[in-house]
Design a protein around this motif. Structure first.
Motif, PDB file in Angstrom:
ATOM      1  N   ASP A 192       0.802  -1.224  -0.233  1.00  0.00           N
ATOM      2  CA  ASP A 192      -0.027  -0.056   0.139  1.00  0.00           C
ATOM      3  C   ASP A 192       0.704   1.367   0.124  1.00  0.00           C
ATOM      4  OD1 ASP A 192      -2.788  -0.268  -0.113  1.00  0.00           O
ATOM      5  OD2 ASP A 192      -2.628  -1.575   1.813  1.00  0.00           O
ATOM      6  N   VAL A 193       0.244   2.465  -0.594  1.00  0.00           N
ATOM      7  CA  VAL A 193       1.007   3.495  -0.755  1.00  0.00           C
ATOM      8  C   VAL A 193       1.636   3.888   0.679  1.00  0.00           C
ATOM      9  CG1 VAL A 193       0.231   4.723  -2.631  1.00  0.00           C
ATOM     10  CG2 VAL A 193      -1.000   5.002  -0.863  1.00  0.00           C
ATOM     11  N   ALA A 263       0.632   8.185 -20.274  1.00  0.00           N
ATOM     12  CA  ALA A 263      -0.452   7.434 -19.880  1.00  0.00           C
ATOM     13  C   ALA A 263      -0.580   7.303 -18.329  1.00  0.00           C
ATOM     14  CB  ALA A 263      -0.358   5.918 -20.528  1.00  0.00           C
ATOM     15  N   PRO A 265      -1.029   8.541 -14.748  1.00  0.00           N
ATOM     16  CA  PRO A 265      -1.838   9.404 -14.008  1.00  0.00           C
ATOM     17  C   PRO A 265      -0.940  10.253 -12.922  1.00  0.00           C
ATOM     18  CG  PRO A 265      -2.821   7.240 -13.758  1.00  0.00           C
ATOM     19  CD  PRO A 265      -1.432   7.040 -14.445  1.00  0.00           C
ATOM     20  N   VAL A 266      -0.956  11.403 -12.957  1.00  0.00           N
ATOM     21  CA  VAL A 266      -0.282  12.342 -11.995  1.00  0.00           C
ATOM     22  C   VAL A 266      -1.217  12.719 -11.005  1.00  0.00           C
ATOM     23  CG1 VAL A 266       0.981  14.375 -11.760  1.00  0.00           C
ATOM     24  CG2 VAL A 266       1.519  12.888 -13.870  1.00  0.00           C
ATOM     25  N   PRO A 267      -0.837  12.768  -9.887  1.00  0.00           N
ATOM     26  CA  PRO A 267      -1.776  13.103  -8.474  1.00  0.00           C
ATOM     27  C   PRO A 267      -2.064  14.574  -8.726  1.00  0.00           C
ATOM     28  CG  PRO A 267       0.246  12.304  -7.683  1.00  0.00           C
ATOM     29  CD  PRO A 267       0.498  12.147  -9.235  1.00  0.00           C
ATOM     30  N   ASP A 268      -2.299  15.211  -9.537  1.00  0.00           N
ATOM     31  CA  ASP A 268      -2.664  16.608  -9.408  1.00  0.00           C
ATOM     32  C   ASP A 268      -3.564  17.055 -10.455  1.00  0.00           C
ATOM     33  OD1 ASP A 268      -2.598  19.500  -9.467  1.00  0.00           O
ATOM     34  OD2 ASP A 268      -0.475  19.685  -9.799  1.00  0.00           O
ATOM     35  N   PRO A 269      -4.707  17.277  -9.911  1.00  0.00           N
ATOM     36  CA  PRO A 269      -5.850  17.467 -10.973  1.00  0.00           C
ATOM     37  C   PRO A 269      -5.901  18.823 -11.811  1.00  0.00           C
ATOM     38  CG  PRO A 269      -6.821  17.848  -8.651  1.00  0.00           C
ATOM     39  CD  PRO A 269      -5.298  17.169  -8.408  1.00  0.00           C
ATOM     40  N   ARG A 270      -5.114  19.569 -11.372  1.00  0.00           N
ATOM     41  CA  ARG A 270      -4.779  20.851 -12.170  1.00  0.00           C
ATOM     42  C   ARG A 270      -4.321  20.599 -13.501  1.00  0.00           C
ATOM     43  NH1 ARG A 270      -1.378  24.276  -8.052  1.00  0.00           N
ATOM     44  NH2 ARG A 270      -0.689  22.004  -8.092  1.00  0.00           N
ATOM     45  N   ARG A 272      -5.180  18.438 -15.326  1.00  0.00           N
ATOM     46  CA  ARG A 272      -6.322  17.312 -16.518  1.00  0.00           C
ATOM     47  C   ARG A 272      -6.510  18.271 -17.451  1.00  0.00           C
ATOM     48  NH1 ARG A 272     -11.896  16.257 -13.234  1.00  0.00           N
ATOM     49  NH2 ARG A 272     -10.602  15.135 -11.512  1.00  0.00           N
TER      50      ARG A 272
ATOM     51  N   ALA B 202      -5.062   3.439 -19.253  1.00  0.00           N
ATOM     52  CA  ALA B 202      -5.511   4.719 -19.771  1.00  0.00           C
ATOM     53  C   ALA B 202      -6.613   4.376 -20.820  1.00  0.00           C
ATOM     54  CB  ALA B 202      -4.247   5.475 -20.575  1.00  0.00           C
ATOM     55  N   HIS B 224      -7.326   2.845  -5.016  1.00  0.00           N
ATOM     56  CA  HIS B 224      -6.269   3.270  -4.005  1.00  0.00           C
ATOM     57  C   HIS B 224      -5.264   4.258  -4.880  1.00  0.00           C
ATOM     58  CE1 HIS B 224      -4.308  -0.012  -6.209  1.00  0.00           C
ATOM     59  NE2 HIS B 224      -2.903   0.746  -6.075  1.00  0.00           N
ATOM     60  N   MET B 226      -3.847   7.598  -6.438  1.00  0.00           N
ATOM     61  CA  MET B 226      -4.392   8.944  -6.379  1.00  0.00           C
ATOM     62  C   MET B 226      -4.039   9.499  -7.495  1.00  0.00           C
ATOM     63  SD  MET B 226      -3.170   9.795  -2.450  1.00  0.00           S
ATOM     64  CE  MET B 226      -1.934   8.345  -2.308  1.00  0.00           C
ATOM     65  N   GLY B 227      -3.333   8.876  -8.596  1.00  0.00           N
ATOM     66  CA  GLY B 227      -3.016   9.527  -9.997  1.00  0.00           C
ATOM     67  C   GLY B 227      -4.387   9.210 -10.577  1.00  0.00           C
ATOM     68  N   VAL B 228      -5.005   8.197 -10.677  1.00  0.00           N
ATOM     69  CA  VAL B 228      -6.133   7.998 -11.247  1.00  0.00           C
ATOM     70  C   VAL B 228      -7.368   9.022 -10.849  1.00  0.00           C
ATOM     71  CG1 VAL B 228      -8.249   6.169 -11.722  1.00  0.00           C
ATOM     72  CG2 VAL B 228      -5.532   5.663 -11.816  1.00  0.00           C
ATOM     73  N   VAL B 229      -7.557   8.906  -9.700  1.00  0.00           N
ATOM     74  CA  VAL B 229      -8.434   9.809  -8.883  1.00  0.00           C
ATOM     75  C   VAL B 229      -8.288  11.167  -9.508  1.00  0.00           C
ATOM     76  CG1 VAL B 229      -9.354  10.841  -6.795  1.00  0.00           C
ATOM     77  CG2 VAL B 229      -8.862   8.365  -6.768  1.00  0.00           C
ATOM     78  N   ALA B 230      -7.219  11.718  -9.617  1.00  0.00           N
ATOM     79  CA  ALA B 230      -6.974  13.226  -9.802  1.00  0.00           C
ATOM     80  C   ALA B 230      -7.085  13.371 -11.227  1.00  0.00           C
ATOM     81  CB  ALA B 230      -5.474  13.625  -9.598  1.00  0.00           C
ATOM     82  N   ASP B 231      -7.274  12.478 -11.938  1.00  0.00           N
ATOM     83  CA  ASP B 231      -7.513  12.375 -13.615  1.00  0.00           C
ATOM     84  C   ASP B 231      -8.966  12.635 -13.848  1.00  0.00           C
ATOM     85  OD1 ASP B 231      -5.498  12.950 -14.838  1.00  0.00           O
ATOM     86  OD2 ASP B 231      -5.058  10.803 -15.620  1.00  0.00           O
ATOM     87  N   VAL B 232      -9.831  11.807 -12.772  1.00  0.00           N
ATOM     88  CA  VAL B 232     -11.137  11.655 -13.419  1.00  0.00           C
ATOM     89  C   VAL B 232     -12.110  12.066 -12.401  1.00  0.00           C
ATOM     90  CG1 VAL B 232     -10.413   9.616 -14.989  1.00  0.00           C
ATOM     91  CG2 VAL B 232     -11.463   9.369 -12.675  1.00  0.00           C
ATOM     92  N   ALA B 233     -12.042  12.166 -11.224  1.00  0.00           N
ATOM     93  CA  ALA B 233     -12.748  12.301 -10.123  1.00  0.00           C
ATOM     94  C   ALA B 233     -13.424  13.800 -10.175  1.00  0.00           C
ATOM     95  CB  ALA B 233     -12.519  11.939  -8.644  1.00  0.00           C
ATOM     96  N   ASP B 234     -14.609  13.873  -9.687  1.00  0.00           N
ATOM     97  CA  ASP B 234     -15.393  15.048  -9.262  1.00  0.00           C
ATOM     98  C   ASP B 234     -15.287  15.481  -7.798  1.00  0.00           C
ATOM     99  OD1 ASP B 234     -16.360  15.696 -11.865  1.00  0.00           O
ATOM    100  OD2 ASP B 234     -17.623  14.178 -11.681  1.00  0.00           O
ATOM    101  N   VAL B 250     -12.586  17.338  -5.808  1.00  0.00           N
ATOM    102  CA  VAL B 250     -11.042  16.806  -6.209  1.00  0.00           C
ATOM    103  C   VAL B 250     -10.130  18.066  -6.011  1.00  0.00           C
ATOM    104  CG1 VAL B 250     -11.293  17.205  -8.730  1.00  0.00           C
ATOM    105  CG2 VAL B 250      -9.862  15.527  -7.807  1.00  0.00           C
ATOM    106  N   TYR B 251     -10.459  19.218  -6.778  1.00  0.00           N
ATOM    107  CA  TYR B 251      -9.423  20.203  -6.691  1.00  0.00           C
ATOM    108  C   TYR B 251      -9.068  20.631  -5.330  1.00  0.00           C
ATOM    109  CZ  TYR B 251     -10.266  20.334 -11.605  1.00  0.00           C
ATOM    110  OH  TYR B 251     -10.064  20.060 -12.758  1.00  0.00           O
ATOM    111  N   TYR B 254      -6.828  18.046  -2.935  1.00  0.00           N
ATOM    112  CA  TYR B 254      -5.242  17.968  -3.767  1.00  0.00           C
ATOM    113  C   TYR B 254      -4.715  19.116  -3.124  1.00  0.00           C
ATOM    114  CZ  TYR B 254      -5.889  13.424  -5.870  1.00  0.00           C
ATOM    115  OH  TYR B 254      -6.102  12.140  -6.267  1.00  0.00           O
TER     116      TYR B 254
END
Ligand SMILES: Nc1ncnc2c1ncn2[C@@H]1O[C@H](COP(=O)(O)OP(=O)(O)O)[C@@H](O)[C@H]1O
Ligand SMILES: Nc1ncnc2c1ncn2[C@@H]1O[C@H](COP(=O)(O)OP(=O)(O)O)[C@@H](O)[C@H]1O
Ligand code: SF4
Ligand code: SF4
Ligand SMILES: [Mg+2]
Ligand SMILES: [Mg+2]
Lengths: 338, 337
Positions: A192-193, A263, A265-270, A272, B202, B224, B226-234, B250-251, B254
């Motif tokens: 786990d992370v 491909a 994913p980066v943990p930063d929604p900005r 996106r 992807a 689990h 956090m990258g995928v979540v940042a990409d797609v979640a509201d 989401v914004y 993070y």
């Protein structure tokens, strides 16, 4: 870093083909899985070489070749000036002490019926001259302490430990013979992370304290960037691009590296919608029957007819400042295009 | 199907899980897998349920779907409101209707979700025949259409293949097709790409987003990563020891996590886009669900913990802003305000 005497591991032209056979009594070879198909790599003292690639590209087979768990079909592996492939018997055993492995799965890689003390001390049974019998318990306790486990737990069994702790046990065992090189095959992928970070930090601390060199294999490109000095990208048994971590992540030149990076994913929604997304079609072809010419051509968006019958060599090119196995290699920063 | 629709209130929230409790009663004791989880989902929205393994994500999904392994699992409290109707109060035959038609689920392991002895085409066509009363021929046409929609090349031929004849990524597409066959309004995806390589991940995430958009479907993404979540979640609900400890858009989460666990998680992951310094470590391990620490379950691992955190009373869910909740006594300190 460039001094040749710093070289602790030098592998040339490594090939591992697994025969595909037909028939039960009279086996006949009808083909081969070309798991590793011509890999060169060098490792220097105190350095970490990261190896990334998707599942089935040959990472674990390469790891097993390097530590001598598999015999190469061809190629040479030189550790401290000795060619491991040609050695046998006691000489091979001695040479192998210098290069140890940490496996992925902390749940299946430890014998459930052995105590932690026996597991970590097992290498001493194989190499009795490493530590005298009377000093072994002490040595194991020191190893436990070194990897952050309680030395008093020497008589416990693997199931009494968590996944992260089991991985520490695996690391302690790899360190038992004081190797210079450790090959880590997906050492944190099953964790786990929050536990991953503990193990990564431990590996980094041990490297600093003991001057270890690592081959660090993982499919997680973020983990590999974090820990590696140099990185090699594998596809279908070959290295397609290699260089300093900054070169690979910020100036990738091979279309496969670029697609892979885009491909993740980066943990930063900005980010996106601001990243360069290269979507690869289809799946990785079978290593039993790789495409002619460039192996990546069946999924490559830049493929030209030329790619089908000319295999690109891994080399520095006009537009590729570090070695890249693409005829049309060219820098494209896929991470920082916002 | 029409009889269960009667009670549905179209103005009520699409899905509202309220104070859900689930226990597993085994020889080793009672594992409190879900301890008052609450969340909601609107049409077209993606809610991520984020947490480390064993924190109760899958069990929550199973309870919502009504597919809990029972015994040993028991829902011991709470409501699962679908357009105002509490699914936990429905008879099993009505729930079954819901499962195919209204709420569907996909899993990490597609092979176990598909029947190995029937062709993919047969399994898809069966859904249309059974639930929509279609003829064999019409159902087959629909099956091909659906496989086309999830971008299985040469769908016409591939409907005659068995699940094991598909690659990992393609199988995931087949499972998505099965789940979406009857146009559910809610899709629960439990670690749908965890076993896949990133390039295939992807593809699958892109496909899910597109299908969700076309159908205005609500998506609960359990993961689990956090990258995928940042990409797609509201929105995100962070789960720890069977509880949602933080819920936020989401914004916000993070940029400024409000719960020490969320903050520590974000600081413990290596980054792809720059080479970081030493990773922040969350000390210790997640608790055993048969022996959850009293007070705040996170206190043995928390850098902000004080005496009050170890008391009987667990921290309540504080409302920080619209749509933002965190269960921690020291939110202001964590947020730095
Ligand atoms: N002992 C073996 N016999 C036959 N094929 C093998 C064996 N070990 C690995 N392979 C094949 O070699 C290829 C590379 O496998 P592996 O090295 O495990 O890849 P990775 O670790 O990158 O996922 C795969 O196609 C795998 O099926
Ligand atoms: N079939 C089962 N029998 C007994 N206990 C279970 C079962 N399924 C889940 N649990 C318990 O519920 C906990 C939460 O599991 P789960 O929801 O699968 O976690 P995750 O967050 O990894 O999806 C587990 O740690 C386990 O204690
Ligand atoms: S050599 Fe051709 S097919 Fe191979 S990566 Fe380069 S452009 Fe693509
Ligand atoms: S309530 Fe206390 S222990 Fe729990 S997260 Fe907040 S500060 Fe930490
Ligand atoms: Mg492997
Ligand atoms: Mg789960």
């Amino acid at each position: 870093m460039s001094d040749v005497s710093d070289l602790v591991l030098d592998a040339r032209g490594l090939v591992k083909h697994f025969p595909i056979t037909q028939g039960i009594v009279f086996k006949s070879k009808i083909g081969a899985v070309r798991a590793v198909d011509g890999v060169d790599l060098q490792l220097r003292r105190g350095e970490t070489l990261g190896i990334v690639g998707e599942s089935g590209c040959g990472k674990s087979t390469l790891a097993k070749l390097l530590v001598g768990l598999e015999k190469p079909t061809s190629g040479e592996i030189t550790v401290r000036g000795e060619n491991m492939v040609r050695l046998s018997g006691p000489a091979l055993r001695r040479a192998r002490r210098n290069i140890q492995m940490v496996m992925q799965d902390p749940y299946t890689s430890l014998n459930p019926r052995m105590t932690v003390g026996d597991i970590i001390g097992e290498p001493y049974a194989i190499h009795p001259d490493a530590v005298p019998r009377s000093g072994r318990e002490r040595a194991v306790q020191e190893l436990l302490d070194l990897v952050g486990l309680n030395p008093d737990h020497i008589n416990r069994y693997p199931h009494q430990f968590s996944g992260g702790q089991r991985q520490r046990i695996g690391i302690a065992r790899a360190l038992a013979l004081r190797p210079e090189i450790i090959v880590c095959d997906e050492p944190v992928s099953a964790l786990d992370v929050s536990i991953q970070a503990q193990v990564i930090n431990l590996l980094e601390r041990l490297q600093r304290e003991l001057g270890l060199s690592y081959i660090f294999i993982a499919h997680d490109l973020s983990v590999v960037r974090h820990i590696s000095d140099r990185v090699a990208v594998m596809y279908l048994g070959k290295i397609v691009e290699t260089g300093h971590h900054k070169a690979i992540y910020e100036q990738p030149t091979h279309p496969y590296t670029q697609a892979l990076l885009s491909a993740v994913p980066v943990p930063d929604p900005r980010l996106r919608g601001h990243r360069d997304h290269i979507v690869l079609e289809g799946d990785v072809p079978s290593p039993a029957n790789p495409p002619s010419g460039c192996r990546f051509r069946t999924r490559c968006w830049k493929a030209q007819p030329y790619c089908a019958d000319h295999e690109p060599l891994l080399q520095v090119r006009q537009r590729a400042p570090h070695p890249s196995a693409c005829h049309y290699a060219e820098i494209r920063d896929v991470l920082h295009r916002y | 199907m029409t009889d269960i629709s009667v009670g549905l209130d179209p103005r009520a929230t699409l899905l509202h899980v309220d104070d859900l409790h689930v226990e597993f009663r085994t020889r080793d004791g009672v594992a409190k897998a879900v301890n008052g989880a609450s969340f909601y989902l609107n049409p077209g929205e993606t809610l991520a349920i984020l947490g480390e393994s064993g924190c109760g994500k899958s069990v929550t999904a199973q309870a919502v779907m009504g597919i809990l392994d029972s015994p040993p699992g028991h829902v011991t409290g709470g409501r699962v409101l679908y357009r105002g109707v509490d699914l936990l109060q429905l008879a099993e035959k009505d729930r079954r209707q819901f499962r195919a038609n209204r709420i569907a689920m996909i899993f990490q392991d597609a092979l176990s979700a598909l029947n190995p002895v029937y062709t993919v085409g047969f399994q898809l066509a069966e859904l249309f025949r059974k639930h929509r009363g279609m003829s064999r021929a019409a159902a087959k046409v629909k099956a091909i259409e659906l496989l086309d929609q999830v971008r299985i090349p040469a769908a016409k031929e591939r409907i005659n293949d068995y699940p094991h004849q598909f690659s990992g990524g393609m199988r995931q597409r087949v499972m998505i097709a099965m789940a979406l066959a009857l146009d559910p309004e809610v899709l629960i995806a439990d670690e749908p790409t965890t076993a896949l390589d990133v390039t295939v991940q992807a593809q699958i995430m892109g496909l899910l987003a597109e299908l969700q958009h076309q159908r205005n479907m609500g998506l609960i993404l359990i993961t689990h990563d956090m990258g995928v979540v940042a990409d797609v979640a509201d929105r995100i609900s962070v789960m720890y020891a069977g509880k949602i400890v933080e819920e936020a858009p989401v914004y916000d989460i993070y940029a400024r996590p409000a719960h020490p666990y969320t903050k520590a998680l974000l600081e413990s992951i290596p980054r792809l886009d720059h080479k970081g310094r030493e990773l922040n470590v969350i000390r210790g391990l997640p608790p055993s669900l048969t022996d959850i620490p009293q007070g705040c379950a996170f206190h043995p691992r928390c850098g902000y913990a004080r005496d009050i955190c170890r008391m009987d009373q667990e921290p309540p869910a504080y409302q920080i802003a619209a749509h933002r909740i965190a269960r921690c006594h020291f939110i202001r300190e964590v947020l730095g305000v």
